[in-house]
Design a protein around this motif. Structure first.
Motif, PDB file in Angstrom:
ATOM      1  N   PHE A  30       0.818  -1.209   0.000  1.00  0.00           N
ATOM      2  CA  PHE A  30       0.000   0.000   0.000  1.00  0.00           C
ATOM      3  C   PHE A  30       0.850   1.257   0.000  1.00  0.00           C
ATOM      4  O   PHE A  30       0.450   2.287  -0.560  1.00  0.00           O
ATOM      5  N   ASP A  31       2.026   1.174   0.632  1.00  0.00           N
ATOM      6  CA  ASP A  31       2.955   2.298   0.607  1.00  0.00           C
ATOM      7  C   ASP A  31       3.359   2.625  -0.824  1.00  0.00           C
ATOM      8  O   ASP A  31       3.290   3.770  -1.277  1.00  0.00           O
ATOM      9  N   GLN A  32       3.748   1.585  -1.562  1.00  0.00           N
ATOM     10  CA  GLN A  32       4.173   1.787  -2.954  1.00  0.00           C
ATOM     11  C   GLN A  32       2.994   2.249  -3.806  1.00  0.00           C
ATOM     12  O   GLN A  32       3.124   3.175  -4.607  1.00  0.00           O
ATOM     13  N   LEU A  33       1.841   1.592  -3.582  1.00  0.00           N
ATOM     14  CA  LEU A  33       0.651   1.911  -4.357  1.00  0.00           C
ATOM     15  C   LEU A  33       0.259   3.367  -4.166  1.00  0.00           C
ATOM     16  O   LEU A  33      -0.026   4.086  -5.122  1.00  0.00           O
ATOM     17  N   SER A  34       0.288   3.802  -2.890  1.00  0.00           N
ATOM     18  CA  SER A  34      -0.170   5.161  -2.626  1.00  0.00           C
ATOM     19  C   SER A  34       0.807   6.161  -3.230  1.00  0.00           C
ATOM     20  O   SER A  34       0.379   7.168  -3.799  1.00  0.00           O
TER      21      SER A  34
END
Lengths: 437, 284
Positions: free
Chosen positions: B267-271
């Motif tokens: 989710f860190d990368q996605l966000s």
């Protein structure tokens, strides 16, 4: 022909936008419906204990005074909140209790509700608009004058227990004890417990009035009794707040000190060597990926619960965040200043000191100060899980499930603390950098 | 003559540099003193000391590793076991972000000068947002657990409140930069306040709102994992249980660690990817 194409295009665009306009809310709604069932909101209504909510809210702003008769030896005691620390001193009792303790006492719970503790462990409660409720023990069972098949809604009756709960007060009756609860607004013992001679005196009479305790001066004695208040433990609370602040401050500042050199290694323009940059960045990603929760668990295994553990947990977590933010700002520094310094023959260290640091200091400071506020909040949460600071006091008070007035007090303190930190860091940022935000 | 003034300028300048260095040095040493004494104090208030503890820092990871290694083949089945609670954690974060941002949009519109329906309420609404922001989630969650019982709902409400406060502040900063011309245009044709906001403001600020909400979602995933640890359901709750089984059975905990870590990284990368796209598309 061309015009028709345009029209068609525009129509298609409109149709798509309209579809989008309906699809987004529809998807959100569908998701909420799914969650409604996944979280079992319907079942929640049954599981919820509204009784608890009522106790909680009334405890928040009021206190209760208990009159207890031990039915095994007939001893009667009076205390605030039913705690030993709130006991009335020997020979004193509330003014709304009348009668001889060896015979009958009448406890006036306001609004016409009066509980009479009769001899022989019998009880009579005069309920306004209803009449008397009488109870006595027959062997091990409770015997009352109520019709068990037609009980008023404010009575709960079982084989071994009678419970009369009305807005003005509450009376319970079991084989072991008879209790009457009288509710009052306010936190009665916030300043002084009943054992202190200063209880019931106003600020004015303590500061300027006659000496109350012959052995101590008023101000010193009052301060001593207030600070050492066994019920509200003001000195412990103050110390806990200090611990929370300490965790936040040390954690944030320590993280900044560690992240600063590492950020240079992760910035493209300062570390041309790809593998090092990649490695440092993955370290930052890893730290941010391993949640502060997991760090807290690992650290508390090594160092035991306490302030240091909380500090280190914040330090490690913030290092990951700062490392990422710092290296991003370092990549955006202005080259010209560094080149100018380099042209005077400056060495690497000097180039950094005079070319880079002055440029990034305001940005870094503002990032550090900004996260100081969020660290204060994390310190509360981490304190609750590893032990330490106001977070621990708060969770302990919540877990005991009865001192809701203390919970309220701690919550107010935490909110004030976080808001003050917010104000303070904004002010400091303004002072140091000369602009807001 | 010129010589004199150059010399005096130089001496003045050196004097200034010296004073600045002195102040800087004093501030720096004060800071160092505070840090060192602070750490020593924290050390003395801890159950175990820093220097005794530092060799043991990898004890727990090593225990987990030792328990997991022989049972490596069971990891996939553990993943399957704990996947539903991971979904619950993500759901808690998603719903609270969704509800929190809706509330935040409303609050921010009421708290922005020039847009507010009732200008007199700007101050109070801002204070409300400050208070919502200052409430640590854990407090609301624990109190609600007392009333509602354990489960995802207390965590959801707690995180939603905090989200409303912090997004509300960011949103109102975004609103302040919104162009007022479309709103004037709309009000000149007799649009109501709701229409002005919905058609004039929201389309302008939606990309920024979305970018902040995505960032918040990532933060909320962590928060909901932590809240699970105090009894609010989801993967945190499972982690607490797995931890309490003690040594020799840490393979479950290891599976949960990996799941949690992977989720947060994803989710860190996605966000950051989504936010980069939004910004490069000209969101602001």
């Amino acid at each position: 022909m061309a015009a028709a194409d345009y029209y068609q295009n525009a129509d298609r665009l409109f149709a798509r936008k309209r579809l989008f306009g309906f699809a987004v809310p529809a998807v959100i709604l569908a998701y909420l419906v799914y969650v409604f069932f996944a979280f079992d909101i319907l079942g929640l209504a049954e599981r919820a204990r509204m009784e608890n909510a009522r106790v909680l809210i009334s405890d928040m702003y009021s206190h209760k005074v208990l009159v207890t008769r031990d039915n095994r030896n007939g001893e009667i005691s009076y205390s605030v909140e039913g705690e030993r620390k709130g006991d009335y001193p020997e020979g004193q009792r509330p003014t709304w209790v009348l009668g001889e303790e060896t015979q009958t006492i009448s406890v006036d719970l306001d609004g016409g509700l009066v509980a009479h503790f009769l001899p022989g462990n019998e009880l009579r409660v005069d309920v306004p608009d209803f009449g008397p409720v009488e109870a006595r023990m027959d062997g091990r069972a409770v015997v009352t004058n109520l019709d068990p098949n037609n009980l008023p809604e404010w009575v709960s009756l079982s084989w071994s227990r009678l419970d009369v709960t009305l807005p003005d007060g509450r009376v319970t009756f079991t084989r072991n004890k008879t209790e009457a609860f009288n509710y009052f607004i306010g936190w009665e013992l916030f300043f002084f417990t009943l054992s202190s001679p200063y209880h019931g005196h106003g600020v004015f009479s303590i500061l300027f009035g006659e000496q109350i305790d012959p052995t101590r001066s008023n101000i010193a004695g009052a301060w001593n009794d207030f600070w050492g208040n066994p019920m509200w433990r003001h000195s412990e609370v103050a110390w806990a707040i200090f611990e929370t602040l300490l965790m936040a401050f040390l954690g944030t500042m320590g993280a900044a000190i560690i992240a600063l050199p590492l950020a240079f290694l992760a910035a493209k323009n300062f570390t041309p060597l790809g593998p090092i940059r990649f490695a440092v960045r993955r370290v930052f990603d890893f730290i941010r990926g391993v949640d502060s929760l997991i760090f807290t668990i690992i650290l508390s295994r090594a160092f035991g619960p306490g302030v240091l553990t909380g500090t280190l947990a914040i330090l490690i977590t913030d290092t990951g965040t700062f490392g990422k933010m710092f290296s991003e700002s370092l990549e955006n520094v202005d080259k010209k200043q560094i080149e100018g310094i380099e042209s005077t023959g400056a060495k690497t260290i000097q180039r950094y000191r005079f070319g880079v640091i002055p440029q990034v200091t305001p940005i870094f400071l503002s990032q550090i100060l900004f996260s100081l506020e969020s660290s204060t909040r994390s310190a509360t949460i981490i304190g609750a899980t590893t032990g330490g600071g106001i977070g621990l006091l708060l969770t302990q008070a919540i877990y005991t499930q009865k001192d809701w007035e203390e919970v309220t007090y701690y919550i107010i303190l935490v909110i004030l603390l976080v808001m003050l930190m917010d104000q303070f860091s904004g002010w400091l940022r303004h002072k140091l950098i000369g602009k807001k935000d | 003559m010129t010589d004199m003034s150059t010399a005096s300028i130089q001496s003045n300048y050196m004097e200034m540099v010296r004073r600045k260095r002195l102040y800087g040095g004093a501030a720096l040493s004060l800071f160092a003193l505070v840090m060192v004494s602070g750490f020593m104090l924290a050390d003395s208030r801890n159950a175990g000391g820093f220097w005794q503890g530092i060799p043991n820092i990898f004890d727990f990871p090593r225990d987990v590793w030792k328990d997991t290694l022989p049972k490596l083949d069971q990891l996939p089945s553990h993943f399957a076991t704990y996947f539903p609670s991971l979904i619950e954690t993500i759901n808690i974060a998603a719903v609270s972000t969704l509800l929190g941002s809706m509330l935040a949009i409303l609050l921010s519109l009421f708290a922005t000068r020039g847009l507010a329906k009732y200008p007199a309420l700007i101050g109070p609404v801002r204070r409300i947002m400050d208070i919502l922001r200052a409430f640590p989630e854990i407090v609301i969650a624990l109190v609600l657990i007392f009333i509602l019982g354990g489960g995802p709902v207390p965590a959801m409400i707690a995180i939603a409140f905090h989200t409303a406060g912090s997004l509300g502040k960011l949103f109102s900063e975004v609103n302040e930069n919104a162009d007022l011309k479309p709103i004037e245009g709309l009000s000149s044709v007799g649009a109501t306040w709701t229409q002005r906001m919905w058609l004039g403001v929201i389309p302008q600020v939606a990309p920024n709102y979305f970018s902040y909400a995505i960032l918040r979602f990532e933060i909320n995933i962590r928060a909901s994992a932590i809240l699970g640890f105090v009894g609010a359901g989801g993967i945190g709750y499972e982690l607490k249980n797995a931890m309490s089984w003690g040594q020799g059975k840490y393979d479950d905990a290891a599976a949960i660690f990996i799941l949690l870590f992977a989720t947060i990284v994803v989710f860190d990368q996605l966000s950051s990817y989504v936010r980069d796209r939004l910004i490069s598309k000209g969101g602001h």
